[in-house]
Scaffold this motif. Structure first.
Motif, PDB file in Angstrom:
ATOM      1  N   ALA A  43       0.945  -1.126  -0.125  1.00 54.58           N
ATOM      2  CA  ALA A  43      -0.063   0.036  -0.030  1.00 54.58           C
ATOM      3  C   ALA A  43       0.832   1.424  -0.073  1.00 54.58           C
ATOM      4  N   GLY A  44       0.186   2.286  -0.397  1.00 53.15           N
ATOM      5  CA  GLY A  44       0.985   3.613  -0.409  1.00 53.15           C
ATOM      6  C   GLY A  44       1.694   3.954   1.017  1.00 53.15           C
ATOM      7  N   ASN A  45       0.853   3.942   1.896  1.00 48.94           N
ATOM      8  CA  ASN A  45       1.245   4.395   3.212  1.00 48.94           C
ATOM      9  C   ASN A  45       2.155   3.045   3.925  1.00 48.94           C
ATOM     10  N   ASN A  65      -0.398  -0.038  -4.153  1.00 50.69           N
ATOM     11  CA  ASN A  65      -1.963   0.328  -4.172  1.00 50.69           C
ATOM     12  C   ASN A  65      -2.128   1.780  -3.596  1.00 50.69           C
ATOM     13  N   GLY A  66      -1.860   2.609  -4.198  1.00 48.77           N
ATOM     14  CA  GLY A  66      -2.022   4.028  -3.862  1.00 48.77           C
ATOM     15  C   GLY A  66      -0.885   4.683  -4.670  1.00 48.77           C
ATOM     16  N   LEU A  91      -7.728   7.882  -7.435  1.00 50.37           N
ATOM     17  CA  LEU A  91      -8.156   8.388  -6.025  1.00 50.37           C
ATOM     18  C   LEU A  91      -8.178   9.896  -5.805  1.00 50.37           C
ATOM     19  N   ARG A 224       0.691  13.614   3.786  1.00 54.00           N
ATOM     20  CA  ARG A 224       1.302  12.608   4.907  1.00 54.00           C
ATOM     21  C   ARG A 224       1.756  13.309   6.205  1.00 54.00           C
ATOM     22  N   HIS A 271      -6.742   7.854   8.347  1.00 49.08           N
ATOM     23  CA  HIS A 271      -5.944   7.731   6.935  1.00 49.08           C
ATOM     24  C   HIS A 271      -7.186   7.224   6.133  1.00 49.08           C
ATOM     25  N   SER A 274      -8.567   8.076   0.744  1.00 53.58           N
ATOM     26  CA  SER A 274      -9.156   7.559  -0.518  1.00 53.58           C
ATOM     27  C   SER A 274      -9.774   6.176  -0.293  1.00 53.58           C
ATOM     28  N   ARG A 280     -11.234   2.669  -4.280  1.00 55.23           N
ATOM     29  CA  ARG A 280     -10.588   1.383  -3.929  1.00 55.23           C
ATOM     30  C   ARG A 280     -10.728   0.521  -5.094  1.00 55.23           C
ATOM     31  N   MET A 283      -8.624   1.478  -7.780  1.00 54.62           N
ATOM     32  CA  MET A 283      -7.047   1.397  -7.388  1.00 54.62           C
ATOM     33  C   MET A 283      -6.618   0.093  -7.462  1.00 54.62           C
TER      34      MET A 283
END
Ligand code: 8YV
Length: 306
Positions: A43-45, A65-66, A91, A224, A271, A274, A280, A283
């Motif tokens: 994931a992006g985060n 995924n992000g 997103l 962020r 968070h 998105s 989702r 994505m």
């Protein structure tokens, strides 16, 4: 024929998309059982740290995924010739909507009003006090990328005057350019943070920027956590240096510092910018398309330029 093994560090949502991944691939969850794995889904985060990437000698592709790449060791990926994909554009609307929602929640006391009703204060004939209009104020966009520009479109469409800052002025942009974050904060009432995370932007919104925003100002962060100096933000909220904040991202998620939990007029969300089923789904589709393309030896639909 046995299925190709994929290390999935994150889930694809809605559930049906995760099922599709499992239908076509052998999904592994444990990085210590993935020495032969050539593809990682993250994931992006969450990203993939340098240390974890080094545990995967066969790695050829990372599907994010992000859109955030700040948690990914891009230098190692580049050095090792590992392809990276992300999920841009699909997103942007969801994240922009969330930023708008947080700004409305802060200025119109929506979260506070909800607590006021539930705690029986309204029934006890107490008064909440006045909020502020959002749409007759000036917006500032810090980070004029895909998400920032989508948000600017929404805000402009709702009648707000929009300022922005970015590394350089964008030719033909419909909004007003400011040279840096301080100038942007001085020119706007609501500062929306949509800049990419990472060392370039860490602490960009500091005490000086918050002072320039001023006691009527709001700051909204859907980018962020570290882009804002948390200590300076908590201090500005406590002292009335700014009027409020709407925050969807934090320095060390899922922990939120006590100073923000206790800060006045601070709307906090986990968070979820998105996290709409529409975004989702799109994505997840892009993640699957990128993985399928990599496996088939086709160009990736949304590669990250390393
Ligand atoms: C998601 C994000 O929370 O795109 C990003 O970088 O941080 C968010 O969209 C996350 O990546 C979900 O998978």
């Amino acid at each position: 024929m046995s299925k190709l093994r994929i290390l999935a560090l994150a889930d694809l949502k809605p559930a049906g998309m995760g099922d599709r991944l499992a239908r076509d691939y052998d999904v592994v969850r444990d990085i210590d059982d993935a020495a032969d794995v050539t593809i990682v889904l993250t994931a992006g985060n969450l990203g993939l740290s340098g240390e974890d990437m080094a545990k995967l000698p066969a790695l050829k592709m990372i599907a994010v995924n992000g859109v955030g790449l700040d948690a990914l060791d891009l230098a190692q990926a580049k050095r090792r010739g590992i392809a990276v994909s992300s999920t841009p554009d699909v997103l942007s609307l969801a994240v922009a909507e969330m930023a708008l929602g947080l700004a409305l929640a802060c200025s119109r006391q929506i979260a506070e009003g909800d607590r006021f009703v539930r705690s029986g204060q309204w029934a006890a004939h107490r008064k909440l006090g006045l909020g502020r209009s959002l749409l007759d104020r000036r917006a500032g966009i810090l980070g004029y990328g895909r998400i920032g520009r989508k948000l600017a479109d929404l805000l402009r469409g709702l009648g707000m005057q929009v300022f922005y800052t970015a590394r350089s002025e964008k030719p033909h942009a419909p909004d007003i350019y400011c040279a840096d974050a301080v100038a942007l904060a001085r020119n706007c009432d609501v500062l929306f943070v949509t800049a990419a995370g990472g060392s370039d932007t860490s602490g960009l919104v500091d005490a000086q920027v918050l002072a320039a925003l001023g006691s009527d100002g709001l700051v909204i962060n859907v980018a962020r956590g570290p882009v804002i100096d948390t200590q300076a933000l908590a201090q500005a909220l406590q002292s009335g240096g700014i009027a409020g904040a709407g925050l969807d991202v934090f320095d060390t998620e899922p922990q939120v510092p006590q100073s923000l939990l206790e800060a006045p007029n601070c709307v906090l969300t986990p968070h979820i910018a998105s996290a709409t089923s529409e975004a989702r789904h799109a994505m997840a589709q892009l993640v699957l398309d990128n993985i399928d393309a990599h496996v088939a030896g086709r160009p990736l639909p949304t590669p990250v330029d390393l």
